[in-house]
Structures are given as structure tokens and as C-alpha cells.
Design a protein around this motif. Structure first.
Motif, PDB file in Angstrom:
ATOM      1  N   ASN A  30       0.775  -1.402   0.068  1.00 35.40           N
ATOM      2  CA  ASN A  30       0.354  -0.349   0.037  1.00 35.40           C
ATOM      3  C   ASN A  30       0.880   0.904  -0.591  1.00 35.40           C
ATOM      4  N   ASN A  31       0.613   2.595  -0.211  1.00 38.31           N
ATOM      5  CA  ASN A  31       1.221   3.676   0.015  1.00 38.31           C
ATOM      6  C   ASN A  31       1.885   4.034   0.923  1.00 38.31           C
ATOM      7  N   GLU A  32       1.163   4.070   1.987  1.00 41.67           N
ATOM      8  CA  GLU A  32       2.359   3.341   3.663  1.00 41.67           C
ATOM      9  C   GLU A  32       3.883   3.071   3.049  1.00 41.67           C
ATOM     10  N   GLN A  33       3.073   1.420   2.885  1.00 42.07           N
ATOM     11  CA  GLN A  33       4.226   0.731   3.038  1.00 42.07           C
ATOM     12  C   GLN A  33       5.821   1.477   2.347  1.00 42.07           C
ATOM     13  N   VAL A  34       4.874   1.680   0.389  1.00 33.36           N
ATOM     14  CA  VAL A  34       5.799   1.772  -0.370  1.00 33.36           C
ATOM     15  C   VAL A  34       6.486   3.391   0.482  1.00 33.36           C
ATOM     16  N   LYS A  35       6.132   3.895   0.458  1.00 31.95           N
ATOM     17  CA  LYS A  35       6.791   5.300   0.810  1.00 31.95           C
ATOM     18  C   LYS A  35       8.160   5.434   2.093  1.00 31.95           C
ATOM     19  N   LYS A  36       7.412   3.852   2.963  1.00 26.47           N
ATOM     20  CA  LYS A  36       8.523   4.043   4.148  1.00 26.47           C
ATOM     21  C   LYS A  36      10.194   2.792   3.296  1.00 26.47           C
ATOM     22  N   LYS A  37       9.594   2.392   3.045  1.00 23.66           N
ATOM     23  CA  LYS A  37      10.765   1.547   1.971  1.00 23.66           C
ATOM     24  C   LYS A  37      11.473   2.093   0.907  1.00 23.66           C
ATOM     25  N   LEU A  38      10.566   3.373   0.324  1.00 22.63           N
ATOM     26  CA  LEU A  38      11.582   4.268  -0.565  1.00 22.63           C
ATOM     27  C   LEU A  38      12.140   4.778   0.039  1.00 22.63           C
ATOM     28  N   THR A  39      12.121   5.662   1.450  1.00 23.58           N
ATOM     29  CA  THR A  39      12.728   6.812   1.954  1.00 23.58           C
ATOM     30  C   THR A  39      14.224   5.813   2.798  1.00 23.58           C
ATOM     31  N   ARG A  40      13.542   4.956   3.571  1.00 19.01           N
ATOM     32  CA  ARG A  40      14.040   4.125   4.264  1.00 19.01           C
ATOM     33  C   ARG A  40      15.308   2.924   4.278  1.00 19.01           C
ATOM     34  N   ALA A  41      14.805   2.515   2.599  1.00 15.63           N
ATOM     35  CA  ALA A  41      15.682   1.592   2.021  1.00 15.63           C
ATOM     36  C   ALA A  41      15.875   1.694   1.003  1.00 15.63           C
ATOM     37  N   TYR A  42      14.694   1.382  -0.183  1.00 23.12           N
ATOM     38  CA  TYR A  42      15.017   1.371  -1.755  1.00 23.12           C
ATOM     39  C   TYR A  42      16.133   2.370  -1.969  1.00 23.12           C
ATOM     40  N   LYS A  43      15.466   4.189  -1.696  1.00 19.77           N
ATOM     41  CA  LYS A  43      16.728   4.875  -2.144  1.00 19.77           C
ATOM     42  C   LYS A  43      17.730   5.200  -1.399  1.00 19.77           C
ATOM     43  N   LYS A  44      17.993   4.789  -0.330  1.00 24.61           N
ATOM     44  CA  LYS A  44      19.113   4.986   0.343  1.00 24.61           C
ATOM     45  C   LYS A  44      20.481   3.580  -0.020  1.00 24.61           C
ATOM     46  N   THR A  45      19.714   2.667  -0.087  1.00 25.61           N
ATOM     47  CA  THR A  45      20.403   1.029  -0.533  1.00 25.61           C
ATOM     48  C   THR A  45      20.603   1.129  -1.861  1.00 25.61           C
ATOM     49  N   ILE A  46      19.806   1.795  -2.751  1.00 26.12           N
ATOM     50  CA  ILE A  46      20.194   1.966  -4.166  1.00 26.12           C
ATOM     51  C   ILE A  46      21.890   2.645  -4.604  1.00 26.12           C
ATOM     52  N   LYS A  47      21.642   4.189  -3.829  1.00 23.83           N
ATOM     53  CA  LYS A  47      22.674   4.507  -4.012  1.00 23.83           C
ATOM     54  C   LYS A  47      24.524   5.033  -3.210  1.00 23.83           C
ATOM     55  N   ARG A  48      23.495   4.013  -1.460  1.00 20.51           N
ATOM     56  CA  ARG A  48      25.067   3.239  -1.471  1.00 20.51           C
ATOM     57  C   ARG A  48      26.042   2.343  -1.422  1.00 20.51           C
ATOM     58  N   TYR A  49      24.532   2.057  -3.072  1.00 20.44           N
ATOM     59  CA  TYR A  49      25.574   1.108  -3.433  1.00 20.44           C
ATOM     60  C   TYR A  49      26.168   1.226  -4.346  1.00 20.44           C
ATOM     61  N   PHE A  50      25.897   2.328  -5.209  1.00 21.90           N
ATOM     62  CA  PHE A  50      26.507   2.892  -6.427  1.00 21.90           C
ATOM     63  C   PHE A  50      27.663   3.799  -5.568  1.00 21.90           C
ATOM     64  N   LYS A  51      27.841   4.130  -4.648  1.00 20.49           N
ATOM     65  CA  LYS A  51      28.878   4.450  -4.240  1.00 20.49           C
ATOM     66  C   LYS A  51      29.818   3.686  -3.794  1.00 20.49           C
ATOM     67  N   ASN A  52      29.640   2.506  -3.020  1.00 17.93           N
ATOM     68  CA  ASN A  52      30.598   1.782  -2.812  1.00 17.93           C
ATOM     69  C   ASN A  52      31.513   1.119  -4.735  1.00 17.93           C
ATOM     70  N   LEU A  53      30.607   0.723  -5.048  1.00 17.56           N
ATOM     71  CA  LEU A  53      31.033   0.627  -6.554  1.00 17.56           C
ATOM     72  C   LEU A  53      32.062   1.386  -6.895  1.00 17.56           C
ATOM     73  N   ASP A  54      31.766   2.823  -6.570  1.00 17.28           N
ATOM     74  CA  ASP A  54      32.271   3.938  -7.945  1.00 17.28           C
ATOM     75  C   ASP A  54      33.932   3.725  -6.321  1.00 17.28           C
ATOM     76  N   LYS A  55      33.902   3.059  -5.633  1.00 20.30           N
ATOM     77  CA  LYS A  55      35.375   3.606  -4.853  1.00 20.30           C
ATOM     78  C   LYS A  55      36.295   2.172  -5.515  1.00 20.30           C
ATOM     79  N   LYS A  56      35.524   1.318  -5.629  1.00 15.86           N
ATOM     80  CA  LYS A  56      36.134   0.321  -6.213  1.00 15.86           C
ATOM     81  C   LYS A  56      37.963   0.873  -7.746  1.00 15.86           C
TER      82      LYS A  56
END
Length: 324
Positions: A298-324
Motif C-alpha cells: 500500500n502507499n504508506e508501506q512503499v513510502k517507508k521503503k522508499l525513504t528508508r531502504a530503496y533510495k538509500k540502498t541503491i545510492k549506497r550500492y553505487f557509491k560503494n561500487l564507485d570506490k572500487k
């Protein structure tokens, strides 16, 4: 500079407009994001800006209404796009606006600000009598709200439960590799990004959006679906592509990763732009466009996952990859 007139900000028109501007930009636009919310920000801003300028610069008080009108018109016309592109490129900003000539009707609210500045008796009832608050109580929030209005939110998201797709806007970050190097690193990780040859997000042509806007009276009655698509395409190019036009030789490409693991979640169809944002060819900018998370949220669940997981995790993945 002269004595400041506190009544320019201690009046009900200013306070209500400031409150509406903040509420609309940070809540209503995220929830609804239609023509009404766009006009509300313009109307409120055209009350707040001239009064705030008149308060800050007393000697210019007779010119602040005209100055606000000129700035508003320039901002709403395509002529300001090169200047916007220059700011985005020089200062790594993400300024953007929608060119909509109907917004110019909001200029009709400016006489109210003029009457308040000129102390006309007809609007004396708007002034707050004997306010005991320090002017900074309104001046500081006003400056913050105006800056937040000029600079769009770092990200917006929308979730479509019928498809499971999430759309981002404004989620971007820089990496210390060229676009070609980032593609190589992603492929080495087994992610195999592929080029999206469509170029324009198909969601802006979604007929459901057209029908919904018609239903709520947001479109001209005789506007056909084909004409609406043409207008949406032009609008998209003026906004989402605006920043890329500053450097055509580094025009952005959209890539798709069919399957992407973010934390404990498996995400599908991760779409992102990859481009060189400046003359520094050794650095690239990644701008997330969207992904598919499934239909069982539902919308509230997605909003929480977007802010707490998806966006941050994807960004962190690319940033960690950038260090290689």
C-alpha cells in the motif's frame, strides 16, 4: 537602509500565504501534484515575495511589486531556461520548472500586496495590531520557505499499485568515474545494464492520467489525447531534459537493470540516467528514474521503503561500487 516596517510581514495576508506556500509545497504537491497545487504556490508566493522584499529593503518598497512581477514572468517563460541550465551546471543544482503560460494569470493577485505596502485603508483590517513577536519569527521561516520553493525536493516518488512501479524525480548523485567506467563496473558485478532506446518515459503519455485530468476539470474540454501527449512531451523536455541541454555532447542515456538486489529485496527494472554533467569527463552523475517493487504494497508501506531502504540502498550500492 532605513527603518523596516513590520506591518509588511505582520499581516494576515502574509502569514496565511506563507503558511499555505509551505503546506502546499511540502505536502499537497506530494499528495496530489496537479494544476491546482501549482497555482496555489504561485498565488501565495506572489503575496509573500513582494511583502518580504519590502520589509527587507525599505527604500525599494515601491518597486518590490513590479520586481516580483518581472521575476515571476521571466521564471515562467522559456527565455529563462539557459540561465537555469547555467546555474545547474555551475553550482550542481537541480533547478527546474514547468513552462505554463496560464500561471501568468496569478499576477492578478499582486495588487493586494501593493495595497498593503501603500497602507491603503481598504486593507487595514489585514494588519495585526500590536504584535509582540520579534520579526525574525516570520522573516527566518519566510526565507527558508522561499529557498525551499526555488530548490525542488531532493526526491519525489509515486507508486502505482496496479503495476508495482515506482517513479522517482530528483534522486541523483555524483560518482568519481566516467559513464563508461561505471557501466564497466556494473557489468563486472553481473548486473548487465542495457540502454533504453525509448528515451522519453512512457508514463507521461499514460492515458489514465489524461482521463483523470479531464475528469477533474484540469484540461480544456476540447483538448484531444494526441494534443495532450504533444504538450506533455514538450513540457517534459523543458523540465527533465533542461539540465542536460547545457551540455548536448554529454546528453544523458537511460539504462535498465532487469534485476537488482537492494538489502533483502529483489528489485526489478531499475531505470536510471547516466551522464557527464560538466566538462569533467572523469565524473558522472546518476539520476534514478524508477523501478518495480511488486503489487503487494500500500502507499504508506512503499513510502517507508522508499525513504528508508530503496533510495538509500541503491545510492549506497553505487557509491560503494564507485570506490572500487
Amino acid at each position: 537602509m532605513g527603518n523596516r516596517n513590520n506591518s509588511y510581514i505582520f499581516n494576515y495576508a502574509f502569514v496565511m500565504s506563507l503558511f499555505l506556500l509551505a503546506l502546499n509545497d511540502h505536502i499537497f504537491k506530494g499528495l496530489y501534484g496537479n494544476a491546482v497545487t501549482g497555482k496555489l504556490s504561485d498565488l501565495a508566493g506572489l503575496i509573500v515575495l513582494p511583502l518580504f522584499l519590502a520589509y527587507l529593503f525599505p527604500k525599494l518598497k515601491t518597486s518590490t511589486v513590479a520586481l516580483s512581477a518581472v521575476l515571476f514572468i521571466l521564471w515562467k517563460l522559456p527565455v529563462s531556461q539557459p540561465f537555469t541550465n547555467m546555474l545547474n551546471q555551475t553550482f550542481s543544482l537541480h533547478l527546474g520548472r514547468v513552462v505554463d503560460y496560464t500561471d501568468l494569470f496569478c499576477l492578478l493577485i499582486l495588487p493586494l500586496a501593493y495595497l498593503i505596502i501603500k497602507d491603503y485603508k481598504a486593507v487595514l483590517f489585514l494588519k495585526m495590531k500590536n504584535p509582540k513577536l520579534h520579526p525574525a519569527v516570520l522573516a527566518v521561516p519566510c526565507a527558508l520557505v522561499l529557498m525551499a520553493t526555488s530548490m525542488p525536493q531532493r526526491y519525489l516518488e509515486s507508486y502505482r499499485p496496479e503495476t508495482g512501479n515506482i517513479s522517482f524525480n530528483g534522486v541523483y548523485f555524483d560518482v568519481n568515474h566516467s559513464p563508461a567506467e561505471m557501466l564497466y563496473l556494473l557489468k563486472r558485478e553481473g548486473l548487465e545494464p542495457t540502454l533504453d532506446t525509448v528515451g522519453t518515459p512512457t508514463r507521461i503519455h499514460d492515458k489514465e492520467v489524461y482521463i483523470s485530468q479531464q475528469k477533474h476539470g484540469l484540461l480544456e474540454k476540447n483538448l484531444s489525447y494526441d494534443d495532450w501527449k504533444k504538450a506533455r512531451t514538450a513540457q517534459w523536455r523543458d523540465t527533465l531534459e533542461g539540465e542536460f541541454r547545457a551540455s548536448r555532447k554529454h546528453f544523458a542515456n537511460m539504462y535498465i537493470i532487469k534485476e537488482f538486489t537492494a538489502g533483502n529485496d529483489t528489485l526489478r527494472n531499475l531505470k536510471f540516467y547516466l551522464y557527464s554533467y560538466s566538462d569533467d569527463k572523469q565524473r558522472a552523475r546518476i539520476s534514478l528514474y524508477g523501478l518495480n517493487v511488486g503489487k503487494d504494497f500500500n502507499n504508506e508501506q512503499v513510502k517507508k521503503k522508499l525513504t528508508r531502504a530503496y533510495k538509500k540502498t541503491i545510492k549506497r550500492y553505487f557509491k560503494n561500487l564507485d570506490k572500487k
